[in-house]
Design a protein around this motif. Structure first.
Motif, mmCIF file in Angstrom:
data_model
loop_
_atom_site.group_PDB
_atom_site.id
_atom_site.type_symbol
_atom_site.label_atom_id
_atom_site.label_comp_id
_atom_site.label_asym_id
_atom_site.label_seq_id
_atom_site.Cartn_x
_atom_site.Cartn_y
_atom_site.Cartn_z
ATOM 1 N N SER A 17 64.399 10.884 12.765
ATOM 2 C CA SER A 17 65.615 10.071 12.636
ATOM 3 C C SER A 17 65.923 9.797 11.171
ATOM 4 C CB SER A 17 65.486 8.773 13.435
ATOM 5 O OG SER A 17 64.652 7.860 12.763
ATOM 6 N N ARG A 26 69.314 10.937 9.180
ATOM 7 C CA ARG A 26 70.101 10.046 8.324
ATOM 8 C C ARG A 26 70.303 10.695 6.952
ATOM 9 N NH1 ARG A 26 67.411 4.626 8.740
ATOM 10 N NH2 ARG A 26 66.533 4.905 6.678
ATOM 11 N N GLN A 45 66.809 11.618 23.560
ATOM 12 C CA GLN A 45 66.417 11.018 22.284
ATOM 13 C C GLN A 45 65.294 11.844 21.665
ATOM 14 O OE1 GLN A 45 67.139 6.908 21.865
ATOM 15 N NE2 GLN A 45 65.020 6.517 21.435
ATOM 16 N N TYR A 77 78.002 10.773 12.867
ATOM 17 C CA TYR A 77 77.353 9.460 12.812
ATOM 18 C C TYR A 77 77.524 8.719 14.131
ATOM 19 C CZ TYR A 77 76.315 4.667 11.490
ATOM 20 O OH TYR A 77 75.780 3.416 11.457
ATOM 21 N N TYR A 122 75.491 10.256 16.934
ATOM 22 C CA TYR A 122 74.036 10.100 16.886
ATOM 23 C C TYR A 122 73.618 8.653 17.082
ATOM 24 C CZ TYR A 122 69.223 10.198 15.323
ATOM 25 O OH TYR A 122 67.863 10.048 15.265
ATOM 26 N N TYR A 123 74.414 7.711 16.566
ATOM 27 C CA TYR A 123 73.985 6.311 16.605
ATOM 28 C C TYR A 123 74.531 5.537 17.799
ATOM 29 C CZ TYR A 123 71.787 6.879 12.110
ATOM 30 O OH TYR A 123 70.959 7.290 11.103
ATOM 31 N N GLN A 178 79.889 -0.425 9.564
ATOM 32 C CA GLN A 178 79.151 0.841 9.523
ATOM 33 C C GLN A 178 80.055 1.978 9.069
ATOM 34 O OE1 GLN A 178 78.739 -1.108 12.544
ATOM 35 N NE2 GLN A 178 76.980 -1.977 11.528
ATOM 36 N N GLU A 184 72.041 1.102 11.460
ATOM 37 C CA GLU A 184 71.366 2.395 11.552
ATOM 38 C C GLU A 184 69.892 2.293 11.166
ATOM 39 O OE1 GLU A 184 74.062 1.810 9.801
ATOM 40 O OE2 GLU A 184 73.978 2.622 7.777
ATOM 41 N N GLN A 198 68.136 0.996 14.147
ATOM 42 C CA GLN A 198 67.942 2.072 15.108
ATOM 43 C C GLN A 198 66.718 2.914 14.775
ATOM 44 O OE1 GLN A 198 71.297 4.252 16.324
ATOM 45 N NE2 GLN A 198 70.124 5.958 17.105
ATOM 46 N N SER A 199 66.575 3.311 13.502
ATOM 47 C CA SER A 199 65.428 4.177 13.197
ATOM 48 C C SER A 199 64.130 3.388 13.279
ATOM 49 C CB SER A 199 65.607 4.874 11.848
ATOM 50 O OG SER A 199 65.508 3.950 10.800
ATOM 51 N N ASN A 205 72.728 -1.189 18.605
ATOM 52 C CA ASN A 205 72.051 0.073 18.345
ATOM 53 C C ASN A 205 70.653 0.097 18.932
ATOM 54 O OD1 ASN A 205 74.266 0.826 16.836
ATOM 55 N ND2 ASN A 205 73.019 1.820 15.295
#
Lengths: 352, 409
Positions: free
Chosen positions: A54, A58, A181, A252, A255-256, A263, B90, B93-94, B118
């Protein structure tokens, strides 16, 4: 000057047209590097854990944004401080079309790229028409990005401050770009997008339009006196740049699974597009990619080290926020030691 | 110089690659320990409250381990793995992905609504239960997620019960409230609390509700908005927002001295915060606040708060108690399911009933089909002297209500 006879005769003669030294292998070399790079990177998911993957994803999104930013600001010389606007247009186009109309994100990528390019051209036209240059141009783009942020926060159709949630599907779907995932496809797809963006950069830099844009960047008056349509050359750079950045935005959201105004359009996003390019090397093909590979995993790397620090760093265990300090230090060191960025400086050393 | 530069570069690039390949999933938990992941903003602008929440979760884990661990799992010890969201969706999330990959059987977090969205999506896809301690937005649980549970009341229920409590306070004191001016912050949070209040107000005899909004950023003076509110000649001014804007509103009200019976916060981030009485001084006196809050009359809460302050050197605010509570929910789920399998744990949490919540709630913690705690509600507090006292309803009160609640002037 008189003893020219001492020099090798070949130096006097004009080289033949098919002389290998005259062949321009630049583009071919870049393409080879690109292919090799993609081949190496595409094996990464085999080694990475889910979380590391992940982070890698990013990083890829950063890299796409930075490559996009570099087209306009590096090669085109128009410093954008508002790329959040174009990233946001991408993220919101993808979200809006998918959530409210069920349209596939693949289509959204095209729609978003076109829309974002059009908006970018309109903004840049206004800025250039009124001769905004340098920091004034940067401020204007920043203002536009903030304007988009405020508009989105107040438009009902875009869910105001609520943002969009992408629905989780029960099974994998290529058309809706949704997988389990941790599926390596989540890595390979942005890698392919990044490769395409770099390819666009390479081809653009070699193209007539790209050469014009660089000429205008280096000396607008001279370029214009040679008959280059400076406005047009610049707007092409802007359109490409905004289009590429928007695609990063669509991915983006995909994926999120969630995107809100901050954001997408927050000023932090604009900075995230700039920093990799500055660290890697503005106006180079590989600078933004290398910069993203440094900046993207940085905070994760620091956090990982601090979670189980080696003996001599054990006093730092549990400290949070240290990644910001490391990041700042790195930025300062790079700016002082390598003013042309990592790639730019190394390339120049190599040549000399 | 050249050499230094190239060595630096090599190090930096190598470091970047190492981070990509580092920290592979550590696999499942080692035998005898059960890992719970905690995600809060422990760096960045919200590091203060994020750190308190992380500490609250840590204290809960320590307490449970000291009491013998999870008995249904042969005394297995809990381990808290902390993640830092940096306040960014984000990154949250990670971090959630990292914690799940490292074997966390449940997550707690995250304080912010966008980060929570998220993390909830990650938990849903990773099939790991996620107990939300603080995050107010209704929308989080409207996605049909099966793995997300929320301990605190949502925005709608806070607006609704805020209106009910206000009407009741008016009736009890013999000064019925029929009109209010409602100041709220722009955005999802303020909008949704206000809408719920407005919907309930009419049923409670509050016939006139004037809405005034203020921006979330660059809000440095509330005088204009408070003057506008006062112009409607309301019985009460109601305010929903965060800490800094709440303090500004209290100050403006005390300066303009409108003819009202009180300033009443609903889900207000300032009015019942432990530092509000000191920050607002005179202007904060007698200000009312309807919010979720720890139960100050509960001995267990008092004990936890005392030990927290001794250990971490800071007072334990409600958000931190909620993190503690969320860990307890997970622990109770583990006891009930007798398994550290996340799927079974989810089943257990969905059907759980925790009879002695640390918060002043209407009843035990039980989750409805959305995952919302059904008995989560607000109580009314009031600033009296240097303290925030619980004043309504009677069963939770620590001091008597002062109403009409005009400030000591």
């Amino acid at each position: 000057m008189t003893d020219t006879t001492a020099r090798p005769a070949a130096a006097h003669e004009l080289p033949a047209a098919d002389d290998p030294r005259l062949k321009d292998t630049w583009a071919r070399r870049q393409l080879l590097v690109l292919v090799a790079g993609v081949a190496v990177l595409s094996t990464l998911p085999l080694f990475l854990g889910e979380q590391a993957q992940s982070v890698a994803i990013r990083t890829l999104i950063f890299a796409i944004m930075a490559v996009g930013w570099n087209l306009m600001s590096g090669f085109g010389g128009m410093f954008s401080f508002g790329h959040a606007a174009f990233f946001g247009i991408g993220a919101y186009t993808g979200a809006y079309l998918l959530v409210d109309h069920g349209i596939s994100p693949w289509i959204s990528m095209v729609v978003a790229a076109v829309l974002s390019a059009a908006v970018g051209v309109a903004i840049a036209y206004l800025c250039l028409r009124y001769k905004l240059a340098g920091s004034y141009f940067a401020l204007a783009t920043f203002a536009f990005a903030q304007m988009f942020l405020l508009i989105v926060q107040n438009v009902d159709a875009l869910h105001k401050t609520e943002g969009f949630n992408v629905e989780i599907l029960p099974s994998d779907s290529w058309s809706m770009l949704q997988f389990q995932q941790g599926d390596p496809l989540y890595f390979w797809i942005p890698l392919a997008i990044l490769a395409a963006a770099v390819l666009v950069s390479i081809l653009y830099v070699r193209s007539r339009a790209g050469q014009y844009a660089q000429a205008v960047r280096d000396d607008e008056v001279a370029a214009s006196s040679l008959g280059i349509n400076t406005m047009r050359a610049r707007l092409i750079a802007v359109a490409l740049s905004c289009g590429v950045t928007a695609v990063a935005g669509v991915y983006y959201t995909q994926y999120y699974f969630f995107v809100g105004p901050e954001q997408a359009f927050g000023s932090a996003v604009s900075v995230e597009a700039i920093v990799p390019a500055v660290i890697g090397g503005i106006g180079t093909i590989w600078g933004p990619v290398i910069g993203a590979m440094v900046v993207g995993p940085l905070s994760e790397l620091v956090a990982t080290v601090l979670r189980n620090p080696p003996g001599f760093l054990s006093f730092l265990q549990g400290t949070s926020g240290l990644d910001v300090a490391v990041y700042a230090t790195l930025l300062i060191v790079i700016v002082i030691v390598m003013p042309k960025g990592i790639f730019g400086t190394i390339r120049d050393r190599w040549r000399s | 110089m050249k050499k230094i530069a190239s060595v630096m570069t090599a190090l930096v690039v190598a470091g970047g690659l190492a981070a990509c390949s580092g920290s592979d999933g550590g696999g499942s938990s080692e035998s005898g320990t059960v890992t719970i992941g905690s995600i809060h903003p422990t760096s960045g602008a919200l590091a203060g409250v994020g750190g308190l929440m992380d500490d609250g979760a840590k204290l809960a884990v320590d307490d449970i381990n000291a009491a013998g661990g999870i008995k249904a799992l042969d005394g297995a010890k809990l381990k808290l793995s902390s993640g830092d969201s940096q306040g960014k969706a984000e990154v949250g999330q990670s971090e959630a992905q990292r914690l799940i990959a490292d074997g966390a059987v449940a997550l707690v977090g995250t304080y912010q609504s966008d980060v929570t969205q998220n993390v909830a999506a990650v938990a849903e896809r990773g099939r790991v239960p996620f107990v939300i301690d603080v995050a107010v937005d209704d929308k989080i649980l409207q996605q049909g997620y099966k793995y997300a549970f929320r301990v605190q009341p949502d925005a709608t229920s806070m607006g609704t019960s805020g209106a009910q409590s206000l009407a009741k306070i008016g009736q009890d004191s013999g000064t019925p409230i029929t009109s209010v001016a409602y100041l709220h912050i722009e955005g999802a949070f303020g909008d949704s609390v206000f809408k719920a209040f407005e919907a309930e107000a009419a049923a409670q005899g509050i016939t006139s509700v004037k809405e005034i909004t203020y921006p979330a950023t660059n809000f440095s003076d509330a005088t204009t908005q408070v003057r506008e509110a006062a112009a409607a000649k309301p019985d009460v001014i109601v305010a929903t927002g965060y800490y800094p804007d709440g303090v500004l509103i209290a100050k403006a009200v005390s300066e303009l001295k409108p003819d009202i019976q009180g300033l009443y916060g609903i889900a207000n981030g300032a009015f019942d915060d432990g530092s509000f009485p000191a920050a607002s001084g005179e202007s904060g006196q007698n200000v009312l606040s309807a919010n979720y809050h720890y139960d100050a009359n509960d001995e267990r809460v008092a004990d936890i708060r005392t030990r927290f302050e001794a250990k971490y050197g800071k007072p334990m605010e409600t958000a931190s108690i909620l993190s503690y509570q969320a860990v307890e929910v997970v622990a109770a789920g583990l006891e009930k399911s007798g398994s550290d399998d996340p799927e079974k744990l989810r089943e257990a949490i969905a059907g759980i009933s925790i009879d002695d919540p640390l918060l002043a709630f209407d009843g035990p913690i039980t989750f409805d089909e959305r995952g919302q705690n059904e008995n989560a509600t607000v109580i009314v507090m009031q600033v009296q002297g240097d303290n925030v006292e619980q004043v309504f309803p009677q069963e939770f009160s620590t001091k008597d209500l002062v109403f009409p609640a005009t400030a000591a002037r």
